[in-house]
Design an enzyme around this catalytic site. Structure first.
Site, PDB file in Angstrom:
ATOM      1  N   GLY A 165     -43.685 -83.593 103.147  1.00 54.51           N
ATOM      2  CA  GLY A 165     -44.180 -82.630 104.121  1.00 54.51           C
ATOM      3  C   GLY A 165     -44.503 -83.304 105.433  1.00 54.51           C
ATOM      4  O   GLY A 165     -44.546 -84.535 105.536  1.00 54.51           O
ATOM      5  N   GLU A 166     -44.722 -82.472 106.439  1.00 58.44           N
ATOM      6  CA  GLU A 166     -44.999 -82.996 107.771  1.00 58.44           C
ATOM      7  C   GLU A 166     -45.889 -82.020 108.508  1.00 58.44           C
ATOM      8  O   GLU A 166     -45.744 -80.805 108.375  1.00 58.44           O
ATOM      9  CB  GLU A 166     -43.691 -83.209 108.532  1.00 58.44           C
ATOM     10  CG  GLU A 166     -43.860 -83.911 109.865  1.00 58.44           C
ATOM     11  CD  GLU A 166     -42.526 -84.293 110.487  1.00 58.44           C
ATOM     12  OE1 GLU A 166     -42.540 -84.955 111.533  1.00 58.44           O
ATOM     13  OE2 GLU A 166     -41.486 -83.927 109.925  1.00 58.44           O
ATOM     14  N   ASP A 177     -61.493 -76.642 105.257  1.00 60.22           N
ATOM     15  CA  ASP A 177     -60.086 -76.266 105.379  1.00 60.22           C
ATOM     16  C   ASP A 177     -59.534 -75.837 104.022  1.00 60.22           C
ATOM     17  O   ASP A 177     -58.459 -76.279 103.605  1.00 60.22           O
ATOM     18  CB  ASP A 177     -59.267 -77.414 105.965  1.00 60.22           C
ATOM     19  CG  ASP A 177     -57.951 -76.930 106.582  1.00 60.22           C
ATOM     20  OD1 ASP A 177     -57.831 -75.711 106.848  1.00 60.22           O
ATOM     21  OD2 ASP A 177     -57.059 -77.774 106.794  1.00 60.22           O
ATOM     22  N   PHE A 216     -50.703 -84.152 111.768  1.00 55.86           N
ATOM     23  CA  PHE A 216     -51.308 -85.440 111.459  1.00 55.86           C
ATOM     24  C   PHE A 216     -50.277 -86.540 111.257  1.00 55.86           C
ATOM     25  O   PHE A 216     -50.577 -87.720 111.391  1.00 55.86           O
ATOM     26  CB  PHE A 216     -52.140 -85.318 110.182  1.00 55.86           C
ATOM     27  CG  PHE A 216     -51.332 -84.849 109.003  1.00 55.86           C
ATOM     28  CD1 PHE A 216     -50.601 -85.735 108.249  1.00 55.86           C
ATOM     29  CD2 PHE A 216     -51.298 -83.508 108.676  1.00 55.86           C
ATOM     30  CE1 PHE A 216     -49.834 -85.299 107.178  1.00 55.86           C
ATOM     31  CE2 PHE A 216     -50.545 -83.061 107.602  1.00 55.86           C
ATOM     32  CZ  PHE A 216     -49.807 -83.962 106.849  1.00 55.86           C
ATOM     33  N   GLY A 217     -49.046 -86.169 110.862  1.00 53.91           N
ATOM     34  CA  GLY A 217     -48.040 -87.155 110.498  1.00 53.91           C
ATOM     35  C   GLY A 217     -47.203 -86.648 109.340  1.00 53.91           C
ATOM     36  O   GLY A 217     -46.926 -85.450 109.249  1.00 53.91           O
ATOM     37  N   SER A 218     -46.821 -87.535 108.433  1.00 54.12           N
ATOM     38  CA  SER A 218     -45.947 -87.154 107.325  1.00 54.12           C
ATOM     39  C   SER A 218     -46.488 -87.675 106.001  1.00 54.12           C
ATOM     40  O   SER A 218     -47.254 -88.635 105.961  1.00 54.12           O
ATOM     41  CB  SER A 218     -44.535 -87.717 107.549  1.00 54.12           C
ATOM     42  OG  SER A 218     -43.991 -87.248 108.766  1.00 54.12           O
ATOM     43  N   VAL A 219     -46.073 -87.017 104.917  1.00 52.58           N
ATOM     44  CA  VAL A 219     -46.419 -87.453 103.572  1.00 52.58           C
ATOM     45  C   VAL A 219     -45.131 -87.733 102.813  1.00 52.58           C
ATOM     46  O   VAL A 219     -44.188 -86.936 102.846  1.00 52.58           O
ATOM     47  CB  VAL A 219     -47.253 -86.391 102.826  1.00 52.58           C
ATOM     48  CG1 VAL A 219     -47.509 -86.811 101.385  1.00 52.58           C
ATOM     49  CG2 VAL A 219     -48.579 -86.166 103.543  1.00 52.58           C
TER      50      VAL A 219
END
Length: 382
Positions: free
Chosen positions: A48-49, A167, A52-55
């Protein structure tokens, strides 16, 4: 832990960024280890993206499947979210909270390592790539609802200092191989000192789940998480999104849609059609009861998470929360405009983050970097 700890090769950890975390079930990874585990953070391994960045999915040399969150920007906001998440993850230990497997800090790198969750996120089942497969029957949905509530109960009442997640949403509820839910993503979390009932802060989170007092005035308390959980519970039961777009571009919240049906006690009309009528009517009414009061417009009239868990489990079948009615909240047009997703304004629910950090990519694309070409190293699905 002190500033002499080294990760990412020989790079030194900044003293101010060393988390004060209280258990040793995690470890510090080197950047080289994580680079190898994820096959160089290749696109095929991306889960995922978001803003915040990517996983990335990865597999360590000892066979552990992991998910690695790689922050893309090292500004002050990203540094703060990284520090908060590692701090909170290191403090919590509960079967329904995603724990910390480890992290890596270098001069220009910030990475957090979690266990990989084979069934990805709740969102991927309700609205994403697994929607047509209907893997979540009624029993699994209620199990996920209760487990998520128990994770929040731990944060609000059992860990010290108490923690407000800020969240809670479907993409932040991850599912293991047995569909056990784990609440994840603590980058927005707030640690609440003893004796403090609420705080005023900059608004973070995802519109549709935000309590009105928080969305409008930045007033955050444990009841904000309760409100978000109420929206999540409605989403689990109905299969509808917290905010949906109607013809003509008009946006409607899930509470606006559900309110008239609940008032008329047309409970069966609320249930996700994909379940084809297979649900427990008593559990449905109890869950609607809980959700209705979780999303009350007045924070002090919402139940706490202890009450929520007891009601969902049926421990208080004749409890005080039996006036089934939703006081639906209609966000102002200025807030609804933010539903497009704005990193600067605190909304992380943009299109690239639509399915959460576990589930934006086709799982079949993943390859195990530790096996020979041609062998398959995909996760096992329950």
């Amino acid at each position: 832990m002190g500033s002499s700890l080294s990760c990412c090769g020989s790079e030194k950890v900044d003293e101010g960024l060393t988390p004060n975390i209280g258990n040793n079930s995690w470890r510090i990874f080197t950047y080289k280890e994580l680079h190898a585990a994820t096959n160089g953070f290749c696109e095929d391994n991306k889960l995922g993206e978001g803003g915040f960045g990517s996983v990335y999915w990865g597999k360590t040399t000892d066979g552990l499947q992991i998910a690695v969150k790689k922050l893309k920007a090292m500004n002050s906001k990203a540094e703060m979210e990284f520090a908060v998440e590692v701090e909170v993850l290191g403090r919590v230990r509960h079967k329904n909270l995603l724990g910390l497997r480890g992290y890596c800090v270098g001069t220009d790198q910030r990475l957090i390592v979690y266990d990989y969750m084979p069934n990805l996120s709740l969102l991927s089942h309700l609205h994403g790539q697994f929607t047509r497969e209907v893997r979540l029957d009624w029993k699994k949905r209620m199990h996920i609802a209760i487990g998520s509530a128990e994770g929040l109960l731990y944060l609000h009442h059992e860990v010290t200092p108490h923690i407000i997640h800020r969240d809670i949403k479907a993409s932040n509820v991850l599912l293991d191989s047995n569909f056990e839910p784990l609440v994840a993503d603590f980058g927005f979390a707030k640690l609440i000192p003893e004796g403090v009932s609420h705080m005023t802060t900059r608004v973070k989170g995802t519109l549709g789940y935000l309590a009105p007092e928080y969305a409008m005035w930045g007033k955050v308390s444990e009841s904000c998480d309760v409100y978000s959980f109420g929206i999540l519970l409605l989403e689990i039961m109905t299969g509808r999104k917290p905010i949906e777009k109607l013809p003509g571009g008009v946006k409607r919240t899930i509470t606006e849609w559900a309110e008239p049906l609940i008032i008329k006690r047309r409970f069966k009309d609320l249930v996700d059609p994909k379940l084809r009528g297979n649900f427990d009517e008593k559990q449905l009414e109890q869950a609607i009861n809980v959700a209705s009061h979780c999303v009350h417009s007045e924070p002090d009239k919402r139940p706490n998470m202890k009450e929520v868990v007891n009601l969902l489990k049926g421990y208080e079948p004749n409890g005080k929360l039996m006036d089934l009615r939703i006081e639906s909240i209609k966000y102002g047009e200025d807030l609804l405009a933010l539903d497009q997703g704005s990193e600067d304004e605190g909304g992380r629910d943009d299109e690239s983050d639509a399915y959460g950090v576990f589930g934006a990519m086709e799982v079949e694309k993943m390859r195990d970097p530790n096996v020979r070409r041609g062998d398959r190293g995909m996760a096992t699905y329950g």
